[in-house]
Write a protein that holds these residues in place. Sequence first.
Motif, PDB file in Angstrom:
ATOM      1  N   ARG A  36       1.979  -7.293  -9.271  1.00  0.00           N
ATOM      2  CA  ARG A  36       2.919  -6.698  -8.317  1.00  0.00           C
ATOM      3  C   ARG A  36       2.437  -7.001  -6.910  1.00  0.00           C
ATOM      4  O   ARG A  36       1.368  -6.570  -6.502  1.00  0.00           O
ATOM      5  CB  ARG A  36       2.971  -5.180  -8.489  1.00  0.00           C
ATOM      6  CG  ARG A  36       3.807  -4.715  -9.651  1.00  0.00           C
ATOM      7  CD  ARG A  36       3.749  -3.218  -9.745  1.00  0.00           C
ATOM      8  NE  ARG A  36       2.405  -2.787 -10.098  1.00  0.00           N
ATOM      9  CZ  ARG A  36       1.976  -2.646 -11.360  1.00  0.00           C
ATOM     10  NH1 ARG A  36       2.797  -2.873 -12.355  1.00  0.00           N
ATOM     11  NH2 ARG A  36       0.761  -2.261 -11.605  1.00  0.00           N
ATOM     12  N   PRO A  37       3.218  -7.757  -6.141  1.00  0.00           N
ATOM     13  CA  PRO A  37       2.801  -8.015  -4.764  1.00  0.00           C
ATOM     14  C   PRO A  37       2.649  -6.694  -4.014  1.00  0.00           C
ATOM     15  O   PRO A  37       3.447  -5.783  -4.204  1.00  0.00           O
ATOM     16  CB  PRO A  37       3.980  -8.822  -4.192  1.00  0.00           C
ATOM     17  CG  PRO A  37       4.689  -9.383  -5.369  1.00  0.00           C
ATOM     18  CD  PRO A  37       4.491  -8.416  -6.482  1.00  0.00           C
ATOM     19  N   TRP A  38       1.599  -6.614  -3.184  1.00  0.00           N
ATOM     20  CA  TRP A  38       1.416  -5.404  -2.393  1.00  0.00           C
ATOM     21  C   TRP A  38       2.544  -5.298  -1.373  1.00  0.00           C
ATOM     22  O   TRP A  38       2.955  -6.287  -0.789  1.00  0.00           O
ATOM     23  CB  TRP A  38       0.068  -5.479  -1.646  1.00  0.00           C
ATOM     24  CG  TRP A  38      -1.096  -5.295  -2.545  1.00  0.00           C
ATOM     25  CD1 TRP A  38      -1.055  -5.100  -3.893  1.00  0.00           C
ATOM     26  CD2 TRP A  38      -2.475  -5.298  -2.179  1.00  0.00           C
ATOM     27  NE1 TRP A  38      -2.334  -4.979  -4.378  1.00  0.00           N
ATOM     28  CE2 TRP A  38      -3.214  -5.094  -3.351  1.00  0.00           C
ATOM     29  CE3 TRP A  38      -3.153  -5.456  -0.977  1.00  0.00           C
ATOM     30  CZ2 TRP A  38      -4.614  -5.040  -3.344  1.00  0.00           C
ATOM     31  CZ3 TRP A  38      -4.538  -5.397  -0.976  1.00  0.00           C
ATOM     32  CH2 TRP A  38      -5.260  -5.188  -2.148  1.00  0.00           C
ATOM     33  N   PRO A  63       4.347  -2.553   1.802  1.00  0.00           N
ATOM     34  CA  PRO A  63       4.214  -1.306   2.563  1.00  0.00           C
ATOM     35  C   PRO A  63       5.044  -0.212   1.910  1.00  0.00           C
ATOM     36  O   PRO A  63       5.890  -0.476   1.047  1.00  0.00           O
ATOM     37  CB  PRO A  63       4.786  -1.671   3.936  1.00  0.00           C
ATOM     38  CG  PRO A  63       4.844  -3.160   3.969  1.00  0.00           C
ATOM     39  CD  PRO A  63       4.986  -3.613   2.561  1.00  0.00           C
ATOM     40  N   MET A  92      -2.162  -0.987   7.881  1.00  0.00           N
ATOM     41  CA  MET A  92      -1.531  -1.860   8.860  1.00  0.00           C
ATOM     42  C   MET A  92      -2.192  -3.236   8.837  1.00  0.00           C
ATOM     43  O   MET A  92      -1.518  -4.270   8.863  1.00  0.00           O
ATOM     44  CB  MET A  92      -1.638  -1.232  10.246  1.00  0.00           C
ATOM     45  CG  MET A  92      -0.814  -1.931  11.294  1.00  0.00           C
ATOM     46  SD  MET A  92      -1.247  -1.306  12.933  1.00  0.00           S
ATOM     47  CE  MET A  92      -2.703  -2.264  13.273  1.00  0.00           C
ATOM     48  N   VAL A  93      -3.523  -3.240   8.767  1.00  0.00           N
ATOM     49  CA  VAL A  93      -4.247  -4.513   8.739  1.00  0.00           C
ATOM     50  C   VAL A  93      -3.887  -5.307   7.487  1.00  0.00           C
ATOM     51  O   VAL A  93      -3.632  -6.508   7.532  1.00  0.00           O
ATOM     52  CB  VAL A  93      -5.773  -4.269   8.810  1.00  0.00           C
ATOM     53  CG1 VAL A  93      -6.540  -5.547   8.490  1.00  0.00           C
ATOM     54  CG2 VAL A  93      -6.161  -3.753  10.182  1.00  0.00           C
ATOM     55  N   PHE A 147      -1.232  -5.309   5.795  1.00  0.00           N
ATOM     56  CA  PHE A 147       0.118  -5.881   5.812  1.00  0.00           C
ATOM     57  C   PHE A 147       0.383  -6.721   7.058  1.00  0.00           C
ATOM     58  O   PHE A 147       1.480  -7.228   7.247  1.00  0.00           O
ATOM     59  CB  PHE A 147       1.162  -4.774   5.669  1.00  0.00           C
ATOM     60  CG  PHE A 147       1.111  -4.153   4.307  1.00  0.00           C
ATOM     61  CD1 PHE A 147       1.447  -4.898   3.191  1.00  0.00           C
ATOM     62  CD2 PHE A 147       0.694  -2.842   4.128  1.00  0.00           C
ATOM     63  CE1 PHE A 147       1.369  -4.349   1.920  1.00  0.00           C
ATOM     64  CE2 PHE A 147       0.618  -2.287   2.869  1.00  0.00           C
ATOM     65  CZ  PHE A 147       0.947  -3.041   1.755  1.00  0.00           C
ATOM     66  N   SER A 148      -0.630  -6.870   7.911  1.00  0.00           N
ATOM     67  CA  SER A 148      -0.475  -7.713   9.100  1.00  0.00           C
ATOM     68  C   SER A 148      -0.663  -9.171   8.697  1.00  0.00           C
ATOM     69  O   SER A 148      -1.097  -9.461   7.580  1.00  0.00           O
ATOM     70  CB  SER A 148      -1.530  -7.335  10.135  1.00  0.00           C
ATOM     71  OG  SER A 148      -2.794  -7.824   9.712  1.00  0.00           O
ATOM     72  N   PRO A 149      -0.349 -10.088   9.610  1.00  0.00           N
ATOM     73  CA  PRO A 149      -0.619 -11.505   9.304  1.00  0.00           C
ATOM     74  C   PRO A 149      -2.073 -11.728   8.883  1.00  0.00           C
ATOM     75  O   PRO A 149      -2.336 -12.490   7.956  1.00  0.00           O
ATOM     76  CB  PRO A 149      -0.296 -12.200  10.628  1.00  0.00           C
ATOM     77  CG  PRO A 149       0.755 -11.354  11.233  1.00  0.00           C
ATOM     78  CD  PRO A 149       0.404  -9.943  10.865  1.00  0.00           C
ATOM     79  N   LEU A 176      -2.513 -10.746   5.341  1.00  0.00           N
ATOM     80  CA  LEU A 176      -1.920 -11.750   4.455  1.00  0.00           C
ATOM     81  C   LEU A 176      -2.896 -12.914   4.277  1.00  0.00           C
ATOM     82  O   LEU A 176      -3.108 -13.409   3.163  1.00  0.00           O
ATOM     83  CB  LEU A 176      -0.603 -12.246   5.055  1.00  0.00           C
ATOM     84  CG  LEU A 176       0.269 -13.108   4.141  1.00  0.00           C
ATOM     85  CD1 LEU A 176       0.731 -12.331   2.932  1.00  0.00           C
ATOM     86  CD2 LEU A 176       1.478 -13.646   4.897  1.00  0.00           C
ATOM     87  N   SER A 196      -0.939 -13.378  -6.323  1.00  0.00           N
ATOM     88  CA  SER A 196      -0.615 -11.951  -6.175  1.00  0.00           C
ATOM     89  C   SER A 196       0.231 -11.676  -4.933  1.00  0.00           C
ATOM     90  O   SER A 196       0.573 -10.531  -4.672  1.00  0.00           O
ATOM     91  CB  SER A 196      -1.896 -11.101  -6.178  1.00  0.00           C
ATOM     92  OG  SER A 196      -2.660 -11.371  -5.035  1.00  0.00           O
ATOM     93  N   LEU A 202       2.807 -18.806   9.176  1.00  0.00           N
ATOM     94  CA  LEU A 202       1.945 -18.090  10.121  1.00  0.00           C
ATOM     95  C   LEU A 202       0.751 -18.967  10.500  1.00  0.00           C
ATOM     96  O   LEU A 202       0.296 -18.950  11.645  1.00  0.00           O
ATOM     97  CB  LEU A 202       1.458 -16.779   9.507  1.00  0.00           C
ATOM     98  CG  LEU A 202       2.486 -15.650   9.498  1.00  0.00           C
ATOM     99  CD1 LEU A 202       2.075 -14.553   8.517  1.00  0.00           C
ATOM    100  CD2 LEU A 202       2.649 -15.065  10.893  1.00  0.00           C
ATOM    101  N   ARG A 219      -3.686 -12.280  13.755  1.00  0.00           N
ATOM    102  CA  ARG A 219      -3.013 -11.128  14.371  1.00  0.00           C
ATOM    103  C   ARG A 219      -3.164  -9.906  13.491  1.00  0.00           C
ATOM    104  O   ARG A 219      -2.899  -9.951  12.295  1.00  0.00           O
ATOM    105  CB  ARG A 219      -1.535 -11.432  14.550  1.00  0.00           C
ATOM    106  CG  ARG A 219      -1.187 -11.815  15.981  1.00  0.00           C
ATOM    107  CD  ARG A 219       0.285 -12.117  16.116  1.00  0.00           C
ATOM    108  NE  ARG A 219       1.105 -11.172  15.352  1.00  0.00           N
ATOM    109  CZ  ARG A 219       2.349 -11.445  14.943  1.00  0.00           C
ATOM    110  NH1 ARG A 219       2.885 -12.606  15.208  1.00  0.00           N
ATOM    111  NH2 ARG A 219       3.035 -10.557  14.263  1.00  0.00           N
ATOM    112  N   GLY A 259       1.664  -5.883  13.622  1.00  0.00           N
ATOM    113  CA  GLY A 259       2.920  -6.431  13.145  1.00  0.00           C
ATOM    114  C   GLY A 259       2.886  -6.653  11.648  1.00  0.00           C
ATOM    115  O   GLY A 259       1.824  -6.691  11.035  1.00  0.00           O
ATOM    116  N   ALA A 281       3.427  -8.795   8.410  1.00  0.00           N
ATOM    117  CA  ALA A 281       3.500 -10.184   7.973  1.00  0.00           C
ATOM    118  C   ALA A 281       4.803 -10.452   7.228  1.00  0.00           C
ATOM    119  O   ALA A 281       5.391 -11.516   7.347  1.00  0.00           O
ATOM    120  CB  ALA A 281       2.302 -10.508   7.093  1.00  0.00           C
TER     121      ALA A 281
END
Lengths: 614, 251, 238
Positions: free
Chosen positions: A302-304, A306, A475-476, A478-480, A483, B94, B106, B114, B117, B119
């Motif tokens: 399952r992809p994480w 938010p 937040m981190v 799910f941030s770029p 990722l 995943s 990105l 970053r 924000g 992703a």
Amino acid sequence: MDLILAQFLTGLAAACSLFLVASGLSLIFGVTRIVNFAHGAFYMLGAYAAYWLQQRLAGPVGFWGAVVLAALLVGALGALMEMTLLRRIYRAPELFQLLATFGVTLMMEDVVVLLFGPEDLLGARAPGLKGAVEVMGQQVPAYDLFLVALGPLVLLALTLALKRTRWGILVRAATQDRDMVAALGVNQKWLFTSVFALGIVLAALGGALQLPRGETAHHTMDLKIIVEAFVVVVIGGLGSVPGAFLAALLVAELNAFGILVLPEVSLVLVFLVMAVVLVARPYGLLGRPQSAQRGALVVTARPWRPFTAPERAIALALAALAAMLPLAGGAYALSVGAEVALFVLFAASLHLVMGAGGMASFGHAAYFGLGAYGAALAVTAGAPMLAALAAGPLLALLGAVAFGWFCVRLSGVYSAMLTLAFAQIAWAVAFQWVGVTGGDNGLIGIWPAAWAASPATFYWLSLAAALLGVALLRMVIFSPFGLALRAVRDNPARAEALGLSRQRVQWAAFAIAGTLAGVAGALFAFLKGSVFPDVLGIPLSVDALAMVLLGGVGTVIGPVPGAILYKLLSIVLVSATAYSKLLLGGLVVALVVAAPRGIAGAALDLLARRRATP
Amino acid sequence: MSAPLLEARGLAKAYGGVEAVRDVSFTLAPGEMLALIGPNGAGKSTLFAMLGGQLRPDAGRVLLQGRDITRVPASGRFALGVGRTFQVAATFPSLSVRENVQTALLSRAGELFRLMGRADRSHRAEADALLGHVGLAGAADRAAGELAYGDVKRLELALALGNAPRLLLMDEPTAGMARAERADLMRLARDIARDRAIGVLFTEHDMEAVFGHADRILVLDRGALIAEGPPDAVRRDPKVRAVYLGEEAGP
Amino acid sequence: MSGGLQLEAQDLAAAYGRAQVLFGVSLALAPGEVLALVGRNGAGKSTTLKAIMGLVPATGTVRLGGQDIARLPAFERARLGLGYVPEDRRIFTDLTVLENLETGRRPPRSGRAPFTEARLFAMFPNLAEMRHRRGGAMSGGEQQMLALARTLMGNPAVLLLDEPSEGLAPRIVAEMAKAVAALKAEGLSILVSEQNVAFTRAIADRALLIERGAVRAAGSVGEIEARLAADALGTDAQ
């Protein structure tokens, strides 16, 4: 000159037991790829079993018979554990096996108290070897000389067994290529069990042979030896018996001479050497690159993602509920609540490195402890609470940046062991730099400022730190950057081809996680009003590991329920029963077997199944 | 005349005295599909790794649009417009299919460090457009680890396209795929190469894929190029027949 | 027939992770027969052998001497008489030649002279001269002989040989062919995956053309080779 020789012989004698334990650990890892945390516990059992048998068997034959019998009995117990527990989880990632054997360790620490009581037990002296022998004008215990001779003999015996017997040939073959051995008609199951049993016999023998040196059997002797054995195995190279012998000599002599020559740094010395060896030779002195990497740490279908709006509402409602604790609970409940909140933050910070980053860390307490010491030192220097709360995380950040730079250059168990080495170095500095840190006496009088002094306010402060910290970590994630971190974890080669540098990304994650662990540590110092070297200790690192794994390393939310459950349970069990470790360890073992994906992982599996069958 | 998109000049690599690749030179034009074939152990993987930046050649140079990139490591070649796919398709299992592509986008934008924000909200339209292009529009929210293998290959292609590459290196693009999927994937790669003027170099064991979709073929044997040309010429080449089929194979 | 057993596989399907490699392979091997699997790299030949040996998860049935072995782990298949010689040899590089042979030792099978070190050294004189050498210090050809000898120590009834001639010098290939012929003469059933035409012709009774994970054609070695040649060059063979 003579003193040096005597000290050298003492080191050689100490190396014997260390080699016995480490060679067993190394053999087991080489063939089964299991990092057996319970190895120290079996060493302890060996000592206790020998003590018990020696009380009942008379004469020299009884004494030596007891040593051998103890080793065999404990070996049988080890085989039993392998067959009933480890066989179920061979396919799981390495860390789960570590967690399972950690659970067993907890249980055994209480079992020996249950059977033998909490006192230190002084064993009998070895008949015929009670006196001392004069070597170049120095009195050296005869028993030490016996051990000096025994070490190489065991090495020889092991080498012969590995080189000259069919069993040994199969073990060496399986260390290189397990599947090919199976294709030749060998039943791996029994090969594994036999290697495991032999490794445990060696550990127990090491324990039994320590007693006549004047060392007592006690219920915490497992931890010291397991850490040293890990260090020996890593320095020597995982899976290499001669490597373990060399490294055991090195470590024992470092210990023997460290105290003599550089008493201030004697505790750090071994870990410094290990760090240097690992940086120079990433696979230890005689080790080889590990062959196939097994199951990845984090596997999720399952992809994480938010929180959805309703989920966020539920999370906020739960947070609000937690904030109402002062309405219901007294000072004790609030202090427990604050501690749980801080450990939630601590576990969540580790999860960034382990869950999102895929790097195991056995030494995350380093950053918690640096945060605590940073704050406490600031207070001692006269800084106000807020400044101290900034100083702690800053120190943790510096530590994480420095240590992380090395750790991200290795991978797998070796990288994890390097984190442990750095944590131990930090611990030893805190322990031995008495002038600054107060050493074992710690730093006391670290009380919150007046505005935060009431239990309710401090609880709210801790809760706010935990909630904000966890929110920040989410937040981190799910941030770029998050990722990128997850991409590197999933597939480093692919990430490189997309222009991502694994080491830079993981290093940054290390820094963030270290800082947040430092926040938890700084507040912890104020909660307790004091700081002791324990906050950097291995048990705390292992606790964090257990919280993340129990909660579910493959989920985002996992560390939160994991930390709450584990911390609450350990607090409640300690106050409710004298055998809290037995229960906690049993629970850890049961959870590893029943819910290998952790609490949150199991819950999500359940939800998904519900949705699939309307 | 302007420089070719990719040029290899005298590339060589030896492992412990064994010459895996000897003095290999060739060029690749924009929009061209160039196949690299040869028996096992001919040096295809070695040559490919030198072009992708995973291996440093002992001798020779790699030029991208006239610029010497011989010493640029793999992670640096991405920024220069080199995309690649792997023999065993490599994606991020995943992450969701869309997040996979977003990672590439990105990275191209230099935004992967970053901390603020979301992703999953960045470059979303472009990611979906790319997924539509490779035929994965409907699978954007699924985990990449759940895709059928043919779709994983497509996703990998989308990842490689994420940095708008000028050069695409594909290592056995159809390995592990069912027959019908193979033709689809090769057609897709070829369309993309033509539409976007991307030069494609691919290795392949499936001769249908090679002879059906390559504009030109390089044949490697024991580390050296033994033939080069359009499919028909290579097919008739006696040396190629000998290498591939053994001396005794009659026509 | 003294040594070999009948081997039968039906509808073998296998995947590595998500990459499906076999799409329903069926084959049958008579006692004492040599059957060659022919096809390009990546066509599924090796995976077919691994699936039969139980080294990759596969669906379908596998019967050895009439007994269904499809659900047995690899070591039990080996004990029942399957001998597997892997493509990349997988010699234990830290072990000497004698030690490598020891890893393969299994009790003799009734009704046949057991393989011993002495017999194998007579068969492969090279190995006899280097019995104490480490596997890692041997040439590719020597390793290939050792891999075969190691499997023979288990007294198999059916041999699975994966690319036995790959990467070997012609002289060694000839020696391998001689060895395989000798084993066939003893009655062993042999399933061999092979790309070398001359070698296949020298040893095989029949051949199957494997393509894209399925059996595309069956016939004599000559027929199958012609078919493969035609396919490779894109000319129509039908």
